[in-house]
Design a protein around this motif. Structure first.
Motif, PDB file in Angstrom:
ATOM      1  N   PHE A 124      19.367  29.817  41.122  1.00 21.95           N
ATOM      2  CA  PHE A 124      19.659  30.199  39.584  1.00 21.95           C
ATOM      3  C   PHE A 124      18.242  30.860  38.970  1.00 21.95           C
ATOM      4  CE2 PHE A 124      23.469  29.879  37.752  1.00 21.95           C
ATOM      5  CZ  PHE A 124      24.168  28.796  38.522  1.00 21.95           C
ATOM      6  N   ASN A 130      13.697  38.272  36.018  1.00 14.53           N
ATOM      7  CA  ASN A 130      14.186  39.268  34.877  1.00 14.53           C
ATOM      8  C   ASN A 130      13.343  38.841  33.531  1.00 14.53           C
ATOM      9  OD1 ASN A 130      16.516  40.759  34.131  1.00 14.53           O
ATOM     10  ND2 ASN A 130      16.906  39.149  32.667  1.00 14.53           N
ATOM     11  N   LYS A 143      11.246  41.867  31.611  1.00 18.37           N
ATOM     12  CA  LYS A 143      12.015  42.384  30.288  1.00 18.37           C
ATOM     13  C   LYS A 143      11.007  43.566  29.720  1.00 18.37           C
ATOM     14  CE  LYS A 143      14.838  39.804  27.310  1.00 18.37           C
ATOM     15  NZ  LYS A 143      16.153  39.509  27.486  1.00 18.37           N
ATOM     16  N   HIS A 177      16.175  50.066  27.675  1.00 23.41           N
ATOM     17  CA  HIS A 177      17.661  49.832  27.233  1.00 23.41           C
ATOM     18  C   HIS A 177      18.599  51.115  27.013  1.00 23.41           C
ATOM     19  CE1 HIS A 177      17.416  45.711  27.404  1.00 23.41           C
ATOM     20  NE2 HIS A 177      16.485  45.595  26.520  1.00 23.41           N
ATOM     21  N   PHE A 231      27.288  32.729  39.075  1.00 21.73           N
ATOM     22  CA  PHE A 231      27.043  32.593  37.866  1.00 21.73           C
ATOM     23  C   PHE A 231      25.620  32.905  37.546  1.00 21.73           C
ATOM     24  CE2 PHE A 231      30.144  29.886  35.514  1.00 21.73           C
ATOM     25  CZ  PHE A 231      30.836  29.353  36.445  1.00 21.73           C
ATOM     26  N   THR A 232      25.041  33.056  38.568  1.00 20.31           N
ATOM     27  CA  THR A 232      23.494  33.432  38.441  1.00 20.31           C
ATOM     28  C   THR A 232      23.362  35.069  38.196  1.00 20.31           C
ATOM     29  OG1 THR A 232      22.752  32.248  40.201  1.00 20.31           O
ATOM     30  CG2 THR A 232      21.305  33.944  39.755  1.00 20.31           C
ATOM     31  N   SER A 233      24.241  35.818  38.720  1.00 17.93           N
ATOM     32  CA  SER A 233      24.402  37.241  38.380  1.00 17.93           C
ATOM     33  C   SER A 233      24.825  37.499  36.935  1.00 17.93           C
ATOM     34  CB  SER A 233      25.757  37.849  39.347  1.00 17.93           C
ATOM     35  OG  SER A 233      25.421  37.443  40.449  1.00 17.93           O
ATOM     36  N   ILE A 246      24.406  35.245  34.479  1.00 22.01           N
ATOM     37  CA  ILE A 246      23.111  34.962  33.411  1.00 22.01           C
ATOM     38  C   ILE A 246      22.188  36.261  33.506  1.00 22.01           C
ATOM     39  CG2 ILE A 246      21.378  33.376  33.057  1.00 22.01           C
ATOM     40  CD1 ILE A 246      23.112  31.140  34.427  1.00 22.01           C
ATOM     41  N   VAL A 247      21.954  36.475  34.675  1.00 21.18           N
ATOM     42  CA  VAL A 247      20.696  37.645  34.727  1.00 21.18           C
ATOM     43  C   VAL A 247      21.332  39.035  34.282  1.00 21.18           C
ATOM     44  CG1 VAL A 247      19.960  39.317  36.268  1.00 21.18           C
ATOM     45  CG2 VAL A 247      19.562  36.984  36.778  1.00 21.18           C
ATOM     46  N   LEU A 248      22.530  39.389  34.234  1.00 19.58           N
ATOM     47  CA  LEU A 248      23.029  40.607  33.806  1.00 19.58           C
ATOM     48  C   LEU A 248      23.422  40.372  32.058  1.00 19.58           C
ATOM     49  CD1 LEU A 248      25.165  41.586  36.535  1.00 19.58           C
ATOM     50  CD2 LEU A 248      23.396  42.636  35.893  1.00 19.58           C
ATOM     51  N   VAL A 265      21.528  38.453  30.121  1.00 21.33           N
ATOM     52  CA  VAL A 265      20.488  38.280  29.565  1.00 21.33           C
ATOM     53  C   VAL A 265      19.629  39.612  29.200  1.00 21.33           C
ATOM     54  CG1 VAL A 265      17.841  37.267  29.696  1.00 21.33           C
ATOM     55  CG2 VAL A 265      20.045  35.608  29.894  1.00 21.33           C
ATOM     56  N   ALA A 266      19.825  40.479  30.345  1.00 17.81           N
ATOM     57  CA  ALA A 266      19.388  41.559  30.371  1.00 17.81           C
ATOM     58  C   ALA A 266      19.855  42.639  29.550  1.00 17.81           C
ATOM     59  CB  ALA A 266      18.815  42.136  31.872  1.00 17.81           C
ATOM     60  N   PRO A 308      21.308  44.683  26.388  1.00 19.38           N
ATOM     61  CA  PRO A 308      20.935  44.773  25.046  1.00 19.38           C
ATOM     62  C   PRO A 308      21.829  44.210  24.155  1.00 19.38           C
ATOM     63  CG  PRO A 308      21.838  46.966  25.800  1.00 19.38           C
ATOM     64  CD  PRO A 308      21.881  46.079  26.998  1.00 19.38           C
ATOM     65  N   SER A 343      33.086  47.909  31.465  1.00 18.94           N
ATOM     66  CA  SER A 343      31.742  47.541  30.933  1.00 18.94           C
ATOM     67  C   SER A 343      31.255  46.492  31.821  1.00 18.94           C
ATOM     68  CB  SER A 343      31.668  47.099  29.433  1.00 18.94           C
ATOM     69  OG  SER A 343      32.468  45.860  29.701  1.00 18.94           O
ATOM     70  N   ILE A 344      29.974  46.226  31.896  1.00 25.36           N
ATOM     71  CA  ILE A 344      29.464  45.197  32.815  1.00 25.36           C
ATOM     72  C   ILE A 344      30.184  43.764  32.382  1.00 25.36           C
ATOM     73  CG2 ILE A 344      27.130  44.515  31.263  1.00 25.36           C
ATOM     74  CD1 ILE A 344      27.402  44.766  34.917  1.00 25.36           C
ATOM     75  N   ILE A 400      32.188  41.471  35.152  1.00 30.47           N
ATOM     76  CA  ILE A 400      31.984  40.100  35.494  1.00 30.47           C
ATOM     77  C   ILE A 400      33.003  39.367  35.183  1.00 30.47           C
ATOM     78  CG2 ILE A 400      30.547  37.993  34.483  1.00 30.47           C
ATOM     79  CD1 ILE A 400      28.446  39.423  35.649  1.00 30.47           C
ATOM     80  N   PHE A 412      27.277  46.519  38.802  1.00 24.19           N
ATOM     81  CA  PHE A 412      26.524  45.100  38.923  1.00 24.19           C
ATOM     82  C   PHE A 412      25.255  45.592  39.545  1.00 24.19           C
ATOM     83  CE2 PHE A 412      29.616  41.918  38.172  1.00 24.19           C
ATOM     84  CZ  PHE A 412      30.861  42.356  38.848  1.00 24.19           C
ATOM     85  N   THR A 453      29.144  52.892  34.174  1.00 20.26           N
ATOM     86  CA  THR A 453      28.607  52.724  32.854  1.00 20.26           C
ATOM     87  C   THR A 453      27.253  52.349  32.637  1.00 20.26           C
ATOM     88  OG1 THR A 453      29.573  50.535  33.023  1.00 20.26           O
ATOM     89  CG2 THR A 453      31.141  52.426  31.940  1.00 20.26           C
ATOM     90  N   GLY A 454      26.935  51.594  33.850  1.00 20.07           N
ATOM     91  CA  GLY A 454      25.410  51.190  33.861  1.00 20.07           C
ATOM     92  C   GLY A 454      25.390  49.605  33.338  1.00 20.07           C
ATOM     93  N   GLN A 490      21.532  45.769  37.810  1.00 17.76           N
ATOM     94  CA  GLN A 490      20.004  45.717  38.161  1.00 17.76           C
ATOM     95  C   GLN A 490      20.173  45.651  39.895  1.00 17.76           C
ATOM     96  OE1 GLN A 490      18.115  42.225  36.744  1.00 17.76           O
ATOM     97  NE2 GLN A 490      18.348  42.865  34.664  1.00 17.76           N
ATOM     98  N   LEU A 524      18.862  42.511  41.497  1.00 16.51           N
ATOM     99  CA  LEU A 524      19.502  41.220  41.664  1.00 16.51           C
ATOM    100  C   LEU A 524      20.223  41.256  43.177  1.00 16.51           C
ATOM    101  CD1 LEU A 524      21.215  39.028  40.386  1.00 16.51           C
ATOM    102  CD2 LEU A 524      23.096  40.637  39.772  1.00 16.51           C
TER     103      LEU A 524
END
Lengths: 114, 191, 581
Positions: free
Chosen positions: A87, A94, A98, A103, B33-35, B37-39, B41-42, B44, B122-123, B127, C248, C264-265, C268, C271
């Motif tokens: 985790f 990330n 940032k 974006h 779950f990691t993926s 969280i990362v996606l 948080v990143a 917008p 969408s992302i 997920i 993803f 859609t983008g 990462q 990752l």
């Protein structure tokens, strides 16, 4: 061996029912809390705490971890440790990246960045 | 060949094997779950779960899965008490509830598809569909194993010395599937 | 509380028919041999792939001799390989060698056959699951091979499969599906190994009396158990990106070939890198640990003395296994990580070099004072020591960001990891093959041809990979179809020729080995059950062992390396012998 276990199983049934009740209550609580539409940070904290409590109840009592041997605790401990590492690193990475992420829905911001 | 005493941990092979398997599954879902969280948080922006997903249906599913965890642990208790009818009853309810979970899930998915929301949309949906989908596949796997136990228990299985253990291991797996949902539910729907 | 009912599980699976005994066998020895022959095939296949690459690297843009005309237009028009084919060869060579070759050989073959014997068990804990493990591996392997013939060809994004390239390149979907089969096989196997080691040891075989080989396999199994699932999940995400159009790993507004990508983008690429290397770093310890275990067994046996630092060796292996989970991002130093994070991985990577050195030192010290028998297995085991030393030392500049910035993605990296895996692991596996051959087949391989094989192989391996350090330091990029495209490579281009000629000779040198191996299975000199006079339990049963392995369950009275015990009659005492003299 099975007789010994059957004897203790009867006592366990009561525990199962209590845990069942607790899980139902906690589920209701977590849903009600979500209706408060809390800000994400607080919402995550509370939601995670409730989920962890529920998961611990299932693991401890339904999965018999309370009466399990140390080797299993060791295996799970090791797994959880590596899980935390898994985790932590991408999240930290990330966070560090940032400032460099542009974006896609804010191209104007991208120009300002340059 | 007769069974000689062996150096052993005292934990039956099947139980140790099941816990090892669950450890690997913990790592599998931890990755998802990691993926997430990362996606998230990143990103917008990210929709709040209650705006786009059906919380009442998922809450129902949470109740269903928790109840099925109780019925499967009771099924095991009945095996230890040598109560064949009791085992069949509780295992039947477990299977019924499991199917119920899948049916509710399919209603959810169908509704999403009707509104043209697919994994590619969408992302967030990527997920959502991937994590609940993989969880659903694990539910199906559990159904197959539990049904197999019911069938086996109706025949030779009941007298087999390995039967009680295998019902217990099926329960361990099923509780794990429940635990994954316990985290998935708030993570996707309530936050 | 010992559950005796579970130990009898295998007794029910009596297989009398041909299919039950040889195809879907649940006997760990048959399964071990299945893994042995299958993995040997894949190793040779993977080697052939890289020979094609080596031709292109030494003589870029020229016609491949012999088989150039046989290759289809889509891959090599006029016998000259296309860049896309070169990329496929690179990706598939790595994938096949690691996942279809070395791990199935080191773990599936050696582990399956030898581990239950060394702990005195009649079979693995879960014989049917063992069978399923092989029968997941084989379809996965076949799917990898099949991918060459499917539209689009085989994967061409490196064994590392970095997105976004891997999401848009052909051949990757098959790769991902095949990986799911292979990971399943590995998972089933690792559960089996761990439970067997913990629960099926013969009476008296305490954990600290287990041979080092068993410890090595045990730690390896734990690595496989916990490190593979993240790659499985990551592969599912990449599969979703390719098949379901998710993003993803796809960043927004990606333009490919002048066209905006349909996704859609919001994803990462980094990752994937984290999740891939989370497995792939422990994976390299999966590659080396069984080899170290093999070398330890051979050295103890052929020095006729106990290993130096048995507990330290085992401790080093455990520490190595644990540390292997927290070093992975040293493969990602150039990805743009913040210095704080890359410094964390610098520290862990430096720490992980310590147990490797400790282990190697113990093995070297084990030679001191020994009555060394220069048998063929011992030659390979001895060669392993300096070769692994080179491999390990050359890893140090790669583990430090400041030097890795220069060396990353150069031939130096290729030199480093091939030294560890080829002159390290493969040398050890070859030694192990000569060592355990009598156990598997009740016959011996030719010593003379074995020595010839050893010297030619060692020489040629060094010929292939030593120049790569120099090339890399001179700036030669890896994964480059035409090395002469980089002007500074013109000075080191002759080294490519040296590598290629050595590689061709290396392949040639394997021919006598293969002839020796297969001929000896049927016509080799017959031997008794323990020709090498080994103390461990695997040699206390007939060669080859019957179904169930031991006529009576063995009882262990002593440690695994009781060679040259002062006052004893012979220079070796088997583990299951009670009285010393």
């Amino acid at each position: 061996m099975s007789d010994h276990k059957a004897h203790s199983e009867a006592a366990h049934v009561k525990i199962y029912m209590m845990v069942f009740g607790a899980l139902m209550v906690l589920t209701i609580v977590t849903v009600l809390v979500s209706y408060l539409h809390l800000p994400p940070a607080l919402g995550i904290l509370i939601g995670l705490a409730i989920a962890t409590t529920k998961a611990s109840l299932v693991a401890t009592f339904f999965m018999h971890l309370k009466w399990e041997r140390r080797l299993i605790y060791g295996l799970l401990g090791l797994t959880v440790f590596f899980m935390i590492v898994l985790f932590a690193v991408p999240i930290v990475d990330n966070h560090g990246l940032k400032p460099n992420i542009i974006h896609y829905d804010q191209p104007a911001a991208e120009e300002a960045h340059h | 060949m007769e069974h000689a005493p062996v150096e052993s941990t005292g934990i039956p092979n099947g139980k140790l094997g099941t816990w090892l398997f669950l450890a690997s599954e913990v790592m599998l879902f931890a990755t998802l779950f990691t993926s997430y969280i990362v996606l998230r948080v990143a990103a917008p922006s990210w929709p709040r779960g209650w705006d786009v997903l059906n919380v009442p249906l998922a809450t129902l599913n949470t109740f269903i899965l928790i109840t099925s965890s109780v019925t499967i642990v009771m099924a095991h208790a009945k095996v230890l008490e040598k109560d064949k009818a009791g085992f069949r009853r509780y295992m039947f309810f477990t299977l019924l509830l499991s199917f119920g979970f899948l049916i509710v899930k399919s209603f959810e998915y169908a509704s999403k598809f009707q509104h043209h929301h697919y994994p590619a949309t969408s992302i967030f949906y990527a997920i959502y569909f991937t994590t609940t989908g993989l969880h659903g596949i694990h539910v199906i796997g559990g159904i197959l194993f539990n049904a197999g136990l019911m069938i086996w228990g109706a025949g030779d299985g009941w007298e087999d010395p390995l039967f009680a253990g295998r019902v217990e291991y099926a329960g361990l797996y099923w509780h794990f599937v429940d635990i994954v949902w316990i985290f998935l539910f708030p993570a996707l729907y309530l936050l | 509380m010992k559950d005796h009912s579970e130990h009898g599980e295998h007794n029910g699976a009596h297989q009398d028919d041909f299919v039950g005994k040889y195809i879907f066998s649940v006997d760990h020895k048959v399964i071990g041999l299945q893994y042995l022959f299958t993995s040997m095939f894949f190793l040779l296949f993977g080697f052939t792939l890289v020979l094609l690459m080596r031709w292109q690297l030494a003589y870029p843009g020229t016609r491949i001799p012999l088989i150039g005309s046989l290759l289809p237009l889509s891959l090599a028009p006029g016998g000259v390989m296309l860049p896309s084919f070169y990329n496929s060869l690179g990706a598939m060579h790595g994938t096949i060698m690691v996942f279809l070759g070395i791990v199935p050989l080191g773990v599936g073959a050696f582990g399956n056959y030898v581990l239950p014997l060394q702990i005195g068990a009649p079979d693995m804990a879960f014989p049917r699951m063992n069978m399923m493990s092989y029968w997941s591996y084989l379809p996965g392997g076949c799917l990898m091979l099949l991918s060459f013939f499917l539209p689009g060809g085989a994967a061409q994004s490196g064994w590392t499969s970095y997105p976004p390239l891997s999401v848009i390149n052909p051949g990757q979907t098959t790769w991902l599906i095949a990986m799911v089969f292979l990971i399943t096989s590995s998972l089933l196997g690792s559960i089996n190994f761990i439970v067997t080691t913990l629960n099926m040891r013969a009476q008296g075989m305490t954990l600290w009396r287990m041979p080092v080989f068993v410890w090595a396999q045990f730690v390896t199994a734990i690595l496989l158990l916990l490190a593979f699932p993240p790659l499985e999940a990551a592969s599912i995400l990449q599969l979703m990106d390719r098949v379901a159009g998710t993003s993803f790993y796809i960043p927004a507004n990606l333009v490919v070939g002048g066209k905006l990508l349909d996704h859609t983008g919001g994803g990462q690429p980094l990752l994937w890198q984290h999740l891939f290397w989370f497995l792939a770093h422990p994976e390299v310890y999966v590659l080396i640990l069984p080899a170290m275990g093999i070398v330890a067994e051979i050295i103890a046996n052929n020095t006729r003395k106990p290993l130096f630092g048995y507990k330290e060796i085992v401790g080093a292996m455990i520490f190595l296994g644990g540390m292997s989970f927290v070093v992975w991002a040293h493969h990602m130093f150039l990805s743009g990580m913040t210095p704080a994070l890359s410094n964390f991985f610098l520290v862990t990577t430096m720490i992980i070099s310590v147990p490797s050195v400790a282990l190697l030192t113990c093995l070297v010290f084990s030679l001191h004072g020994g009555s060394i028998r220069f048998t063929v297995p011992m030659l390979f085991a001895l060669a392993f020591l300096p070769m692994f030393g080179i491999g390990g030392l050359t890893g140090l500049p790669l583990g430090m960001p400041v030097t890795d910035i220069y060396l990353h993605d150069t031939y130096y990296v290729i030199g480093h990891f091939h030294y560890v895996v080829v002159t390290g692991t493969i040398i050890a596996l070859m030694g192990g093959t000569y060592f355990w051959f009598p156990k598997w087949f009740g016959r011996r391989m030719s010593e003379g041809w074995g020595k010839f094989h050893f010297w030619t192989t060692l020489l040629c391996m060094n010929g292939v990979f030593m120049p790569m350090f120099i090339m890399g330091m001179a700036g030669a990029s890896r994964r480059l179809y035409d090395p002469t495209a980089q002007l500074h490579n013109l000075t080191t281009q002759p080294m490519n020729v040296v590598s290629t000629i050595s590689a061709i000779l290396l392949m040639t040198a394997q021919i006598p080995f293969l002839v020796n191996f297969f001929y000896s299975i049927f016509h080799g000199e017959k031997c008794d059950s323990n020709p090498w006079h080994v103390t461990t339990l695997d040699w206390a049963c007939p060669s080859p062992p019957p179904h169930g392995n031991f006529a009576k369950p063995p009882r262990v009275y002593r440690g695994p390396y009781e060679y040259s015990l002062p006052g004893a009659k012979a220079d070796w005492i088997p583990q299951d012998v009670k009285e010393a003299a």
